[in-house]
Each structure stands twice: as C-alpha cells, then as structure tokens.
Design an enzyme around this catalytic site. Structure first.
Site, PDB file in Angstrom:
ATOM      1  N   LYS A  34       0.845  -1.196   0.000  1.00 13.02           N
ATOM      2  CA  LYS A  34       0.000   0.000   0.000  1.00 13.02           C
ATOM      3  C   LYS A  34       0.882   1.249   0.000  1.00 13.02           C
ATOM      4  O   LYS A  34       2.087   1.164   0.251  1.00 13.02           O
ATOM      5  CB  LYS A  34      -0.914  -0.019   1.227  1.00 13.02           C
ATOM      6  CG  LYS A  34      -0.170   0.023   2.554  1.00 13.02           C
ATOM      7  CD  LYS A  34      -1.076  -0.341   3.719  1.00 13.02           C
ATOM      8  CE  LYS A  34      -0.332  -0.253   5.039  1.00 13.02           C
ATOM      9  NZ  LYS A  34      -1.054  -0.938   6.121  1.00 13.02           N
ATOM     10  N   TYR A 251      16.041  29.343  10.311  1.00 13.95           N
ATOM     11  CA  TYR A 251      14.810  29.981  10.768  1.00 13.95           C
ATOM     12  C   TYR A 251      14.670  29.835  12.277  1.00 13.95           C
ATOM     13  O   TYR A 251      14.852  28.752  12.833  1.00 13.95           O
ATOM     14  CB  TYR A 251      13.598  29.338  10.097  1.00 13.95           C
ATOM     15  CG  TYR A 251      13.519  29.624   8.617  1.00 13.95           C
ATOM     16  CD1 TYR A 251      13.398  30.931   8.157  1.00 13.95           C
ATOM     17  CD2 TYR A 251      13.564  28.592   7.692  1.00 13.95           C
ATOM     18  CE1 TYR A 251      13.320  31.209   6.793  1.00 13.95           C
ATOM     19  CE2 TYR A 251      13.471  28.862   6.328  1.00 13.95           C
ATOM     20  CZ  TYR A 251      13.352  30.167   5.885  1.00 13.95           C
ATOM     21  OH  TYR A 251      13.270  30.430   4.549  1.00 13.95           O
TER      22      TYR A 251
HETATM   23  C1  LIG Z   1      -0.269  -1.977   6.719  1.00 14.86           C
HETATM   24  C2  LIG Z   1      -0.869  -3.266   7.118  1.00 14.86           C
HETATM   25  C3  LIG Z   1      -0.062  -4.401   7.318  1.00 14.86           C
HETATM   26  C4  LIG Z   1       1.447  -4.357   7.304  1.00 14.86           C
HETATM   27  O1  LIG Z   1       1.922  -3.847   8.538  1.00 14.86           O
HETATM   28  P1  LIG Z   1       3.500  -3.707   8.837  1.00 14.86           P
HETATM   29  O2  LIG Z   1       3.543  -3.219  10.241  1.00 14.86           O
HETATM   30  O3  LIG Z   1       4.013  -2.695   7.869  1.00 14.86           O
HETATM   31  O4  LIG Z   1       4.085  -5.048   8.647  1.00 14.86           O
HETATM   32  C5  LIG Z   1      -0.701  -5.604   7.568  1.00 14.86           C
HETATM   33  N1  LIG Z   1      -2.046  -5.692   7.636  1.00 14.86           N
HETATM   34  C6  LIG Z   1      -2.850  -4.620   7.463  1.00 14.86           C
HETATM   35  C7  LIG Z   1      -4.323  -4.784   7.568  1.00 14.86           C
HETATM   36  C8  LIG Z   1      -2.293  -3.370   7.210  1.00 14.86           C
HETATM   37  O5  LIG Z   1      -3.088  -2.308   7.055  1.00 14.86           O
END
Ligand SMILES: *Cc1c(COP(=O)(O)O)cnc(C)c1O
Length: 353
Positions: A34, A251
């Site tokens: 994702k 800044y």
């Molecule tokens: C993002 C996600 C993962 C992966 O999690 P990590 O901590 O990056 O391994 C697994 N399951 C779901 C439902 C997620 O949204």
C-alpha cells in the site's frame, strides 16, 4: 547537473527481506505494498517481491495496474470496495476484497453474476478500526456463505500492539475463539507478529515494513534480524558556513554555536520528505561519517555539523537515511516512525534503482 538529491531503491534488499520473511514462516506471504509500496514505487517493489504469494494494497486502480503488468497472485484490497461501481472492476480483474462493514455486504447484490468473489472477512479483535465485532461475525459469515457471488472466505484481523509490550495475546485469544467455528483460511500477522509471534501466522501473513528493511520494534535493529534497507535518501553539500561562538543558524535561530563551528548546507528539505520536526542532533552521514543535523529544517535545505569533518565540503555525499544510517534512528529523532518517513518521500525526489 540536476539538484543532487535522490532516493536509491535497492531491489536486492527487497528480495532479501522477502527471504527473511519466508524463513520465519511456513504461511503464505501477502506482501503489503500500500501507499506506493511505502514510498518505494508500486511496480518497482512488486517486481522485486514477485515471489510473494499475494499483494495487499488499497486502490483498485493500483491493483488493476498489477494485473495488467501480469501478476497472477492474489491481489487483496485492504479496505475492500468503496461503492457499487467498484464491483465491476473487482470482478473483471479478479481482486480479493476485505469485507469490514455491513454496508459492504449489502452492496454485494450488485456484484456481476458471471464472476466469483473471494473475500477476507475482517474481525475487530481489539484494534477498533475496521472489522465486525466478535458477536456480529456469525451473522456476517452466514450471509456471505449463502451469497451466490462469494467463493472463498478468509478470516482476518489486525493487531494494535504486536510491536509493543502489550503484545497480541488478548486479540489472538479472542480471534481464535471467534474463528474456531469456521474452517476457512486465517490471516493476522503484520511484520511484528510475523517476527515475534509464530502462533499468529495462520495461513497468510501480511508483512509490510520489514520488506522495506526497517524494524517494527523500537528495541531491535533491522540489521540484527537480517533485514536490509531498501530505500536510501541521499544528497550533497552545496555550501559551507563558518560560525563564531554566539552565531545562530536557520529559521528561528534554533541552534546557537557555543564555539567556532563549520556547517554544511545540504540540498534536502521538508519538501523532499525530510521531517521538519527532526531535532538538533539527528544523525546524518557525510562522506560515510556520522555527524548531526543542526537548526531547523527548511523547505529545500538543512544544516549539518562539519566541525569534526575538516575534509568534508561542497560536493560531499550526504546520506539522510538508509544504507549505513537506519531510518528508525532518524524517525525517532523526529518523533515519528520509519513508515511515515518512507511514505512521505515526495514526487520531486528522483528515484534510482
Ligand atoms: C499496513 C498493514 C499491514 C502491514 O503492517 P506492517 O507493520 O508494515 O508489517 C498488515 N495488515 C494490514 C491490515 C495493514 O493495514
């Protein structure tokens, strides 16, 4: 010459990290890609992770791109479909959908007759984000089983504390209790649970962060688990400044020299995705040597301490995170997590593989 910042994506590291996951489990691996594969590039990451048994992501459009690129694996939409108009493409491209809410089940009547749909029924075992409450699972399951469109039903849940002291035992017990009435496949484990809790592995594990070479645990380094960083953000020093005691930089004058110092200006800022909240002292590599960030990060530049690095100057190579500098250390110094830094890499940063 273009501005010297770049993100290097190490495809061998991605492959290596998938092997680390393989060695840790006999379950099938649903590689989580994702958010543009956590900033690494969707198709680029998929190619390096092509040995995975499935890919999990959010956007139908991205899943379609994977199918069209020839991936035959299970493609799981982690939030399922968003309205009835999505179902046509779900059917056409044979995508697997998480079903997390009653309104989604109601929309299934609009599913095209010609195709069968595999779903992952999500159980809320304590995270209280998506999923059916344990007491609602039986009814949802019954409705799905009787539905003409549905083929396989996998039961899934997600942990809130697999990387933390609280652990998974409460959620795992509740899930197992709910799941005991059903025969289908199960999926629970994110990276942390995959690495730490074999009892959670079930039929499918869902690693994300570990595939990109970062540790899900605050107290265990990625390197010690055999993981290699897949993303290295680097740039160069484009100017230097000499400071006298009492002079301030940047800044708000956030940093004040207490003695004579030499400062390097790096072509990297928050508009590239470097965290503006990184503190004085955040580690940075210059010509392979560790030094520190000073002052407030600007949109396009940041300051590093060269006082102890007399050889360094304009043109010196700077690593902001990745090879030789764990992204977790930078994240901690900025009050965030590696996930957010990876995802926040901006489109203007050229990517090199
Ligand atoms: C993002 C996600 C993962 C992966 O999690 P990590 O901590 O990056 O391994 C697994 N399951 C779901 C439902 C997620 O949204």
């Amino acid at each position: 010459m273009p501005r010297p910042i770049q993100a290097h994506i190490d495809l061998n590291a991605l492959e290596n990290n998938l092997h680390v996951a393989r060695r840790a489990t006999s379950a099938r691996i649903m590689a989580v890609i994702k958010a543009n594969a956590y900033g690494h590039g969707l198709l680029r990451a998929a190619e390096a992770l092509a040995d995975a048994d499935g890919f999990a992501l959010l956007d139908i459009q991205d899943a379609v791109r994977l199918r069209e690129a020839g991936y035959r694996q299970t493609l799981l939409l982690l939030e399922g479909f968003f309205d009835a108009s999505d179902l046509e493409r779900v059917a056409e491209y044979e995508l697997t959908c998480v079903i997390h809410s009653v309104w989604q089940i109601a929309l299934l009547d609009a599913y095209p007759r010609r195709a069968a749909l595999d779903v992952w029924l999500k159980v809320n075992s304590g995270m209280h984000r998506l999923g059916f409450a344990p007491a609602q699972v039986a009814e949802a399951m019954e409705t799905l089983r009787r539905h003409a469109a549905i083929r396989e039903i996998t039961l899934m849940s997600h942990f809130s504390d697999a990387d933390e002291a609280r652990g998974v035992s409460g959620q795992l017990e509740l899930f197992n209790e709910v799941a005991s009435a059903y025969r289908g496949a199960r999926s629970l484990a994110n990276s942390a649970a995959l690495l730490r809790y074999p009892a959670t592995h079930g039929d499918w594990v869902r690693p994300g962060i570990m595939l990109y070479g970062a540790s899900p645990f605050a107290e265990i380094s990625a390197q010690s688990m055999g993981l290699k960083p897949a993303m290295t953000l680097s740039s160069r020093i484009i100017a230097t400044q000499d400071l006298s005691a009492g002079e301030r930089i940047g800044y708000g004058g956030l940093f004040c020299a207490d003695r004579s110092m030499r400062i390097g200006i790096v072509a990297c800022g928050y508009a590239d995705g470097y965290p503006r909240h990184a503190q004085n002292g955040t580690p940075v590599l210059v010509d392979g040597q560790q030094t520190q960030l000073l002052g407030r990060v600007s949109m396009d530049m940041l300051y590093v301490d060269l006082t102890a690095l007399p050889q360094a100057g304009a043109g010196s190579e700077v690593v902001l995170w990745g090879a030789g500098l764990p992204i977790e250390q930078v994240a901690t110094a900025a009050g965030t997590i590696s996930y957010e830094l990876m995802c926040a890499l901006t489109a203007r940063v050229p990517v090199r593989v």
